[in-house]
Design a protein around this motif. Structure first.
Motif, PDB file in Angstrom:
ATOM      1  N   ALA A 102       0.075   2.463  -1.399  1.00 41.26           N
ATOM      2  CA  ALA A 102       0.205   3.671  -0.575  1.00 41.26           C
ATOM      3  C   ALA A 102       1.464   3.619   0.292  1.00 41.26           C
ATOM      4  O   ALA A 102       2.190   4.619   0.404  1.00 41.26           O
ATOM      5  N   VAL A 103       1.737   2.460   0.892  1.00 40.13           N
ATOM      6  CA  VAL A 103       2.924   2.319   1.744  1.00 40.13           C
ATOM      7  C   VAL A 103       4.185   2.457   0.902  1.00 40.13           C
ATOM      8  O   VAL A 103       5.145   3.129   1.303  1.00 40.13           O
ATOM      9  N   LYS A 104       4.194   1.868  -0.282  1.00 36.61           N
ATOM     10  CA  LYS A 104       5.368   1.989  -1.161  1.00 36.61           C
ATOM     11  C   LYS A 104       5.553   3.425  -1.636  1.00 36.61           C
ATOM     12  O   LYS A 104       6.681   3.894  -1.775  1.00 36.61           O
ATOM     13  N   VAL A 113       6.980  -5.274   1.769  1.00 39.68           N
ATOM     14  CA  VAL A 113       6.080  -4.542   2.655  1.00 39.68           C
ATOM     15  C   VAL A 113       5.586  -5.491   3.739  1.00 39.68           C
ATOM     16  O   VAL A 113       4.921  -6.477   3.439  1.00 39.68           O
ATOM     17  N   PRO A 114       5.912  -5.208   4.999  1.00 40.49           N
ATOM     18  CA  PRO A 114       5.424  -6.070   6.086  1.00 40.49           C
ATOM     19  C   PRO A 114       3.892  -6.077   6.133  1.00 40.49           C
ATOM     20  O   PRO A 114       3.244  -5.039   5.946  1.00 40.49           O
ATOM     21  N   ALA A 115       3.333  -7.222   6.392  1.00 40.73           N
ATOM     22  CA  ALA A 115       1.875  -7.389   6.372  1.00 40.73           C
ATOM     23  C   ALA A 115       1.162  -6.458   7.346  1.00 40.73           C
ATOM     24  O   ALA A 115       0.083  -5.951   7.057  1.00 40.73           O
ATOM     25  N   ASP A 116       1.768  -6.202   8.517  1.00 38.93           N
ATOM     26  CA  ASP A 116       1.058  -5.377   9.485  1.00 38.93           C
ATOM     27  C   ASP A 116       1.017  -3.900   9.117  1.00 38.93           C
ATOM     28  O   ASP A 116       0.289  -3.130   9.742  1.00 38.93           O
ATOM     29  N   LEU A 117       1.728  -3.475   8.076  1.00 44.75           N
ATOM     30  CA  LEU A 117       1.593  -2.091   7.599  1.00 44.75           C
ATOM     31  C   LEU A 117       0.398  -1.925   6.655  1.00 44.75           C
ATOM     32  O   LEU A 117      -0.035  -0.808   6.416  1.00 44.75           O
ATOM     33  N   VAL A 118      -0.120  -3.027   6.130  1.00 45.43           N
ATOM     34  CA  VAL A 118      -1.201  -2.914   5.140  1.00 45.43           C
ATOM     35  C   VAL A 118      -2.498  -3.588   5.572  1.00 45.43           C
ATOM     36  O   VAL A 118      -3.500  -3.522   4.878  1.00 45.43           O
ATOM     37  N   GLU A 132       9.988  -5.341  12.387  1.00 42.59           N
ATOM     38  CA  GLU A 132      10.278  -5.272  10.956  1.00 42.59           C
ATOM     39  C   GLU A 132       9.467  -4.171  10.269  1.00 42.59           C
ATOM     40  O   GLU A 132       9.973  -3.471   9.400  1.00 42.59           O
ATOM     41  N   ALA A 133       8.205  -4.009  10.667  1.00 38.12           N
ATOM     42  CA  ALA A 133       7.364  -2.968  10.073  1.00 38.12           C
ATOM     43  C   ALA A 133       7.860  -1.582  10.469  1.00 38.12           C
ATOM     44  O   ALA A 133       7.803  -0.646   9.666  1.00 38.12           O
ATOM     45  N   ALA A 134       8.340  -1.439  11.692  1.00 39.34           N
ATOM     46  CA  ALA A 134       8.902  -0.155  12.114  1.00 39.34           C
ATOM     47  C   ALA A 134      10.192   0.132  11.346  1.00 39.34           C
ATOM     48  O   ALA A 134      10.395   1.241  10.848  1.00 39.34           O
ATOM     49  N   LYS A 135      11.038  -0.875  11.215  1.00 41.17           N
ATOM     50  CA  LYS A 135      12.315  -0.682  10.523  1.00 41.17           C
ATOM     51  C   LYS A 135      12.129  -0.444   9.026  1.00 41.17           C
ATOM     52  O   LYS A 135      12.969   0.188   8.398  1.00 41.17           O
ATOM     53  N   ALA A 136      11.032  -0.911   8.472  1.00 46.28           N
ATOM     54  CA  ALA A 136      10.765  -0.672   7.047  1.00 46.28           C
ATOM     55  C   ALA A 136      10.525   0.813   6.767  1.00 46.28           C
ATOM     56  O   ALA A 136      10.639   1.257   5.627  1.00 46.28           O
ATOM     57  N   GLN A 137      10.216   1.600   7.793  1.00 44.62           N
ATOM     58  CA  GLN A 137       9.941   3.025   7.628  1.00 44.62           C
ATOM     59  C   GLN A 137      11.161   3.906   7.903  1.00 44.62           C
ATOM     60  O   GLN A 137      11.106   5.123   7.737  1.00 44.62           O
TER      61      GLN A 137
END
Length: 188
Positions: A102-104, A113-118, A132-137
């Motif tokens: 879903a995140v991808k 995918v950072p662990a805290d997003l999933v 890192e999770a914020a910057k991944a978006q």
């Protein structure tokens, strides 16, 4: 009979002390010493309307906004709950795989995918993400808003909270505060 009267007196005194006096004194001290926290750490928009609390994640779904961690409680504050699943169970592994997909899907081109997003937090309402999770978006939000990736990364860097007392926890970004700052730059 004398014992019953004494027990009733003690009970009434304890109810008054523990049920009325102590809570009033504690609330009074909290309001004087920590008024913002005592009122729920509420966040207000520029026009003064309350938009949420710094302490409770909200379910942002717009592609123009940063998304928080997964919530087992579906961001329903009356259903505070963790999943109680062991990480080695087949159901947990399937759930994480589904969350990664879903995140991808919502962030095309994301490879790591950072662990805290999933994964969800213990309460289901953790408003913080790793930087890192914020910057991944950033790529998704940049395309949706027209803001540059550099501007979004600066916005994230400006909202990063460091370790508590310099040693406890990890650097984190409050998604609610980050989205408030983002909404000041764009219009939904």
């Amino acid at each position: 009979m004398r014992t019953i009267v004494t027990a009733l007196r003690v009970s009434i005194v304890m109810m008054l002390v523990c049920g009325l006096i102590y809570p009033l004194v504690t609330t009074g001290f909290a309001q004087v010493l920590f008024p913002k926290q005592a009122d729920g750490s509420l966040m207000e928009a520029a026009d003064g309307t309350v938009t949420g609390s710094e302490l409770i994640a909200q379910g942002f779904e717009s592609p123009k906004l940063f998304h928080p961690r997964v919530s087992v409680a579906k961001f329903d504050p009356t259903a505070t709950v963790g999943s109680n699943r062991a990480v080695a169970t087949e159901d947990y592994v399937k759930e994480i795989g589904k969350n990664v997909d879903a995140v991808k899907a919502e962030n095309p081109g994301m490879t790591d995918v950072p662990a805290d997003l999933v994964t969800s937090s213990g309460s289901g309402f953790d408003p913080d993400l790793s930087p890192e999770a914020a910057k991944a978006q950033v790529s998704r939000i940049s395309k949706a808003t027209g803001l540059s990736a550099d501007e979004l990364n600066r916005l994230i860097d400006d909202t990063v909270k460091s370790r508590q007392l310099g040693i406890f926890g990890e650097p984190r970004v409050n998604v609610n505060a980050l989205n408030e700052a983002l909404l000041q730059r764009i219009k939904l």
